[in-house]
Design an enzyme around this catalytic site. Structure first.
Site, PDB file in Angstrom:
ATOM      1  N   HIS A  95       0.005  -2.398 -10.212  1.00 18.76           N
ATOM      2  CA  HIS A  95      -0.209  -3.137  -9.039  1.00 18.76           C
ATOM      3  C   HIS A  95       0.416  -1.684  -7.953  1.00 18.76           C
ATOM      4  O   HIS A  95       1.608  -1.678  -8.081  1.00 18.76           O
ATOM      5  CB  HIS A  95       1.166  -4.084  -8.733  1.00 18.76           C
ATOM      6  CG  HIS A  95       1.042  -4.654  -7.256  1.00 18.76           C
ATOM      7  ND1 HIS A  95       1.149  -6.145  -7.317  1.00 18.76           N
ATOM      8  CD2 HIS A  95       1.190  -4.129  -6.115  1.00 18.76           C
ATOM      9  CE1 HIS A  95       1.080  -6.168  -5.865  1.00 18.76           C
ATOM     10  NE2 HIS A  95       1.054  -5.151  -5.276  1.00 18.76           N
ATOM     11  N   HIS A 124      -0.377   0.124  -3.908  1.00 16.33           N
ATOM     12  CA  HIS A 124      -0.906   0.311  -2.875  1.00 16.33           C
ATOM     13  C   HIS A 124      -1.186   2.102  -2.313  1.00 16.33           C
ATOM     14  O   HIS A 124      -0.058   2.673  -2.315  1.00 16.33           O
ATOM     15  CB  HIS A 124      -0.071  -0.140  -1.577  1.00 16.33           C
ATOM     16  CG  HIS A 124       0.140  -1.702  -1.779  1.00 16.33           C
ATOM     17  ND1 HIS A 124      -1.003  -2.691  -1.202  1.00 16.33           N
ATOM     18  CD2 HIS A 124       0.995  -2.462  -2.511  1.00 16.33           C
ATOM     19  CE1 HIS A 124      -0.362  -3.843  -1.659  1.00 16.33           C
ATOM     20  NE2 HIS A 124       0.749  -3.903  -2.607  1.00 16.33           N
ATOM     21  N   LEU A 125      -2.254   2.351  -2.505  1.00  9.27           N
ATOM     22  CA  LEU A 125      -2.575   3.920  -1.962  1.00  9.27           C
ATOM     23  C   LEU A 125      -2.962   4.019  -0.395  1.00  9.27           C
ATOM     24  O   LEU A 125      -2.988   5.182   0.056  1.00  9.27           O
ATOM     25  CB  LEU A 125      -3.787   4.398  -2.723  1.00  9.27           C
ATOM     26  CG  LEU A 125      -3.431   4.436  -4.322  1.00  9.27           C
ATOM     27  CD1 LEU A 125      -4.872   4.957  -4.789  1.00  9.27           C
ATOM     28  CD2 LEU A 125      -2.437   5.676  -4.603  1.00  9.27           C
ATOM     29  N   ARG A 126      -3.114   2.897   0.152  1.00 10.07           N
ATOM     30  CA  ARG A 126      -3.629   2.949   1.686  1.00 10.07           C
ATOM     31  C   ARG A 126      -4.873   3.651   1.752  1.00 10.07           C
ATOM     32  O   ARG A 126      -5.450   3.903   0.593  1.00 10.07           O
ATOM     33  CB  ARG A 126      -2.535   3.557   2.388  1.00 10.07           C
ATOM     34  CG  ARG A 126      -1.181   3.150   2.530  1.00 10.07           C
ATOM     35  CD  ARG A 126      -1.062   1.495   2.658  1.00 10.07           C
ATOM     36  NE  ARG A 126       0.281   0.869   2.726  1.00 10.07           N
ATOM     37  CZ  ARG A 126       0.743  -0.040   2.284  1.00 10.07           C
ATOM     38  NH1 ARG A 126      -0.248  -1.101   1.864  1.00 10.07           N
ATOM     39  NH2 ARG A 126       2.118  -0.692   2.403  1.00 10.07           N
ATOM     40  N   ASN A 160      -5.555  -4.523   0.125  1.00  5.07           N
ATOM     41  CA  ASN A 160      -5.313  -4.929   1.590  1.00  5.07           C
ATOM     42  C   ASN A 160      -5.300  -3.869   2.740  1.00  5.07           C
ATOM     43  O   ASN A 160      -4.346  -3.649   3.434  1.00  5.07           O
ATOM     44  CB  ASN A 160      -3.754  -5.630   1.405  1.00  5.07           C
ATOM     45  CG  ASN A 160      -2.817  -4.720   1.129  1.00  5.07           C
ATOM     46  OD1 ASN A 160      -2.738  -3.690   0.371  1.00  5.07           O
ATOM     47  ND2 ASN A 160      -1.565  -4.819   1.548  1.00  5.07           N
ATOM     48  N   LYS A 164      -8.013 -10.289  -5.982  1.00  4.33           N
ATOM     49  CA  LYS A 164      -6.508 -10.467  -5.581  1.00  4.33           C
ATOM     50  C   LYS A 164      -6.294 -11.491  -4.552  1.00  4.33           C
ATOM     51  O   LYS A 164      -7.187 -11.463  -3.385  1.00  4.33           O
ATOM     52  CB  LYS A 164      -5.827  -9.119  -4.678  1.00  4.33           C
ATOM     53  CG  LYS A 164      -4.605  -9.001  -4.346  1.00  4.33           C
ATOM     54  CD  LYS A 164      -3.522  -9.303  -5.440  1.00  4.33           C
ATOM     55  CE  LYS A 164      -1.997  -9.527  -4.956  1.00  4.33           C
ATOM     56  NZ  LYS A 164      -1.513  -8.325  -4.557  1.00  4.33           N
ATOM     57  N   HIS A 223      -0.755 -12.885  -5.110  1.00  2.00           N
ATOM     58  CA  HIS A 223       0.787 -12.896  -4.441  1.00  2.00           C
ATOM     59  C   HIS A 223       1.119 -14.273  -4.192  1.00  2.00           C
ATOM     60  O   HIS A 223       0.543 -15.126  -3.465  1.00  2.00           O
ATOM     61  CB  HIS A 223       0.214 -12.116  -3.067  1.00  2.00           C
ATOM     62  CG  HIS A 223       1.748 -12.050  -2.364  1.00  2.00           C
ATOM     63  ND1 HIS A 223       2.348 -11.066  -1.944  1.00  2.00           N
ATOM     64  CD2 HIS A 223       2.715 -12.962  -1.771  1.00  2.00           C
ATOM     65  CE1 HIS A 223       3.576 -11.191  -1.455  1.00  2.00           C
ATOM     66  NE2 HIS A 223       3.393 -12.313  -1.005  1.00  2.00           N
ATOM     67  N   HIS A 251       4.531  -9.023  -8.751  1.00  2.00           N
ATOM     68  CA  HIS A 251       5.682  -8.608  -8.342  1.00  2.00           C
ATOM     69  C   HIS A 251       6.745 -10.102  -8.384  1.00  2.00           C
ATOM     70  O   HIS A 251       7.121 -10.433  -7.412  1.00  2.00           O
ATOM     71  CB  HIS A 251       5.658  -8.019  -7.118  1.00  2.00           C
ATOM     72  CG  HIS A 251       4.883  -8.803  -5.928  1.00  2.00           C
ATOM     73  ND1 HIS A 251       4.795  -9.997  -5.809  1.00  2.00           N
ATOM     74  CD2 HIS A 251       3.837  -8.160  -4.999  1.00  2.00           C
ATOM     75  CE1 HIS A 251       3.775 -10.256  -4.804  1.00  2.00           C
ATOM     76  NE2 HIS A 251       3.350  -9.160  -4.296  1.00  2.00           N
ATOM     77  N   LEU A 277       8.285  -7.564   0.400  1.00  2.00           N
ATOM     78  CA  LEU A 277       7.920  -9.303  -0.010  1.00  2.00           C
ATOM     79  C   LEU A 277       7.286  -9.172  -1.679  1.00  2.00           C
ATOM     80  O   LEU A 277       6.521  -8.202  -2.118  1.00  2.00           O
ATOM     81  CB  LEU A 277       7.066  -9.337   0.893  1.00  2.00           C
ATOM     82  CG  LEU A 277       7.372  -9.553   2.369  1.00  2.00           C
ATOM     83  CD1 LEU A 277       6.343  -9.989   3.276  1.00  2.00           C
ATOM     84  CD2 LEU A 277       8.564 -10.890   2.268  1.00  2.00           C
ATOM     85  N   ASP A 303       4.132  -1.986  -7.354  1.00  2.00           N
ATOM     86  CA  ASP A 303       4.147  -2.300  -6.025  1.00  2.00           C
ATOM     87  C   ASP A 303       4.506  -1.180  -4.993  1.00  2.00           C
ATOM     88  O   ASP A 303       5.063  -1.687  -3.705  1.00  2.00           O
ATOM     89  CB  ASP A 303       4.729  -3.716  -5.770  1.00  2.00           C
ATOM     90  CG  ASP A 303       4.260  -4.453  -4.387  1.00  2.00           C
ATOM     91  OD1 ASP A 303       3.215  -4.039  -3.769  1.00  2.00           O
ATOM     92  OD2 ASP A 303       5.317  -5.040  -3.833  1.00  2.00           O
ATOM     93  N   HIS A 324       4.985   2.741   3.763  1.00  5.41           N
ATOM     94  CA  HIS A 324       4.949   2.724   5.415  1.00  5.41           C
ATOM     95  C   HIS A 324       5.820   3.795   6.038  1.00  5.41           C
ATOM     96  O   HIS A 324       6.839   4.108   5.464  1.00  5.41           O
ATOM     97  CB  HIS A 324       5.794   1.429   5.905  1.00  5.41           C
ATOM     98  CG  HIS A 324       5.050   0.130   5.173  1.00  5.41           C
ATOM     99  ND1 HIS A 324       3.802  -0.423   6.029  1.00  5.41           N
ATOM    100  CD2 HIS A 324       5.126  -0.736   4.096  1.00  5.41           C
ATOM    101  CE1 HIS A 324       3.615  -1.649   5.360  1.00  5.41           C
ATOM    102  NE2 HIS A 324       4.366  -1.661   4.105  1.00  5.41           N
ATOM    103  N   ALA A 358       7.344  -4.693   5.580  1.00  9.28           N
ATOM    104  CA  ALA A 358       7.585  -4.851   4.231  1.00  9.28           C
ATOM    105  C   ALA A 358       7.245  -3.983   3.187  1.00  9.28           C
ATOM    106  O   ALA A 358       5.643  -3.705   3.067  1.00  9.28           O
ATOM    107  CB  ALA A 358       7.344  -6.215   3.787  1.00  9.28           C
TER     108      ALA A 358
HETATM  109  N1  LIG Z   1       5.177  -5.677  -1.364  1.00  9.55           N
HETATM  110  C1  LIG Z   1       5.081  -5.347   0.011  1.00  9.55           C
HETATM  111  O1  LIG Z   1       6.180  -5.828   0.761  1.00  9.55           O
HETATM  112  N2  LIG Z   1       4.363  -5.061   0.735  1.00  9.55           N
HETATM  113  C2  LIG Z   1       2.943  -4.744   0.455  1.00  9.55           C
HETATM  114  C3  LIG Z   1       2.132  -6.102   0.171  1.00  9.55           C
HETATM  115  C4  LIG Z   1       2.434  -6.916  -1.210  1.00  9.55           C
HETATM  116  O2  LIG Z   1       2.222  -6.428  -2.137  1.00  9.55           O
HETATM  117  O3  LIG Z   1       2.746  -8.166  -0.911  1.00  9.55           O
HETATM  118  C5  LIG Z   1       2.122  -3.801   1.455  1.00  9.55           C
HETATM  119  O4  LIG Z   1       0.881  -3.712   1.416  1.00  9.55           O
HETATM  120  O5  LIG Z   1       2.865  -3.220   2.108  1.00  9.55           O
HETATM  121 ZN   LIG Z   2       1.735  -5.034  -3.342  1.00  8.08          ZN
HETATM  122 ZN   LIG Z   3       2.234  -9.117  -2.536  1.00 12.14          ZN
END
Ligand SMILES: NC(=O)N[C@@H](CC(=O)O)C(=O)O
Ligand SMILES: [Zn+2]
Ligand SMILES: [Zn+2]
Length: 345
Positions: free
Chosen positions: A15, A17-19, A43, A101, A138, A176, A221, A249, A253, A265
């Site tokens: 899990h 996020h690379l953006r 996302n 997802k 999620h 998560h 989150l 996860d 940011h 978050a």
């Molecule tokens: N976990 C988080 O708090 N943020 C994640 C989104 C997610 O995984 O719910 C994000 O993309 O910033």
């Molecule tokens: Zn996530």
């Molecule tokens: Zn999530």
């Protein structure tokens, strides 16, 4: 004698996020330095809803991979109310797509395009079950009247258990997880249901976010819960049960977006991911369980071979950086300024 090295197969992050854009030049090397594969969350804005968008995103990720590093991004597609049976079939046929997802609309960062009516997607879930395309979830409800600390449990009771009753063969990962309730739910289900656990939910509880001042870099989150929930997650992660596996996860940011009157978050844990987990497993006297959790059970669940190459952790205390400079400005990594016992050799 206390243990001073730990060798394990190269781990995977189930899990992540690379953006997108220039930030990939920071996030891709940070993860590829340690992990062999990762499930890439969709996302983005706009979201990665189909195979063609995932193919293009994957190419941008691979273009940011430094020479000499190997890394396999496994793309998750963003489930929407418009996802069709044909899109599920296309996903099943694309080897670089791992599954769909499900974001309840409004539950988290960039979830506005998410699902508003889960039951209406039953034909999609039926096709996913038939083709054994995994659903990554999620798991939080978003109704204003449900307390944020109860949102995972209410989702399990009102959405997830009924979903799996309707589709008992659906391959599903509750992402998560943050509560004892989620641990018990996953344990009550068959081998087709697993869960990822993040470092922050193992290392911290809500006191670490709120006592002595509000700590935005510990805010993610689903939100951190009470200590009893943290303890249930620690027990699950270190139990050796194959249903529970590593998913950081890591969710970067910018510092300015976290340190704000309305902070985002997400914890950017990638720079210290494996040592963060090692910290927990050592505290629980379970270092012998780390290899399966980090490098085995997730691959087994998804049907990938475990890595045949190794990585070594050495016991040599180090401090996580206070900030890291990235393409979108400075970021405060998760556990910034704190000391970890293990480092990746
Ligand atoms: N976990 C988080 O708090 N943020 C994640 C989104 C997610 O995984 O719910 C994000 O993309 O910033
Ligand atoms: Zn996530
Ligand atoms: Zn999530």
């Amino acid at each position: 004698m206390t243990q001073s090295t730990l060798t394990l197969p190269i781990p995977d992050d189930w899990h992540l996020h690379l953006r997108d854009g220039d930030l990939l030049n920071d996030t891709v090397p940070a993860t590829a330095a340690v992990f062999e594969r990762a499930v890439i969350m969709p996302n983005l804005v706009p979201p990665v809803v189909d195979v063609e968008l995932a193919r293009a995103y994957r190419e941008r990720i691979m273009a940011a991979l430094p020479e000499g590093m190997t890394f396999q991004p496994l793309m998750a597609l963003y489930l929407t109310q418009q996802t069709s049976v044909e899109m599920v079939q296309q996903a099943a046929a694309a080897d670089f797509v791992i599954g769909f997802k499900l974001y309840p609309s409004g539950a988290t960062t960039n979830s506005a395009s998410g699902v508003t009516d889960i039951e209406a997607l039953d034909p999609i879930f039926a096709e996913m079950a038939r083709l054994q395309v995994p659903l990554l979830v999620h798991g939080e409800v978003t109704h204003a009247e449900v307390d944020i600390f109860d949102r995972e449990k209410v989702f399990i009771d009102t959405k997830l258990r009924p979903l799996l009753n309707r589709h008992p063969d659906l391959k599903l990962v509750l992402e998560h997880i943050t509560t004892k309730d989620a641990v018990e739910f996953v344990l009550s289900q068959g081998a087709n249901v697993g869960a990822t656990i993040t470092p922050q939910h193992l290392l911290m509880n809500r006191n670490d976010m709120l006592v002595g001042g509000i700590r935005p870099h510990n805010y993610c989150l689903p939100v951190l819960k009470r200590r009893e929930h943290q303890n249930a997650l620690r027990a699950a992660a270190t139990s050796g049960n194959p249903k529970f596996f590593l998913g950081t996860d890591s969710a970067p940011h910018a510092q300015s977006a976290k340190e704000s009157a309305c902070g985002c978050a997400g914890c950017y844990s990638a720079p210290a991911a494996l040592p963060l987990y090692a910290e927990v497993f050592e505290q629980e006297n379970a270092l012998d369980k780390l290899a399966d959790f980090a490098s085995g059970f997730g691959a087994d669940f998804y049907g990938y071979p475990r890595s045949d190459k190794n990585l070594t952790l050495i016991k040599e205390p180090w401090q996580v950086a206070d900030t890291v400079m990235t393409a979108v400005g400075s970021m405060v990594p998760y556990y910034a300024g704190q000391t970890l016992a293990w480092r990746v050799k």
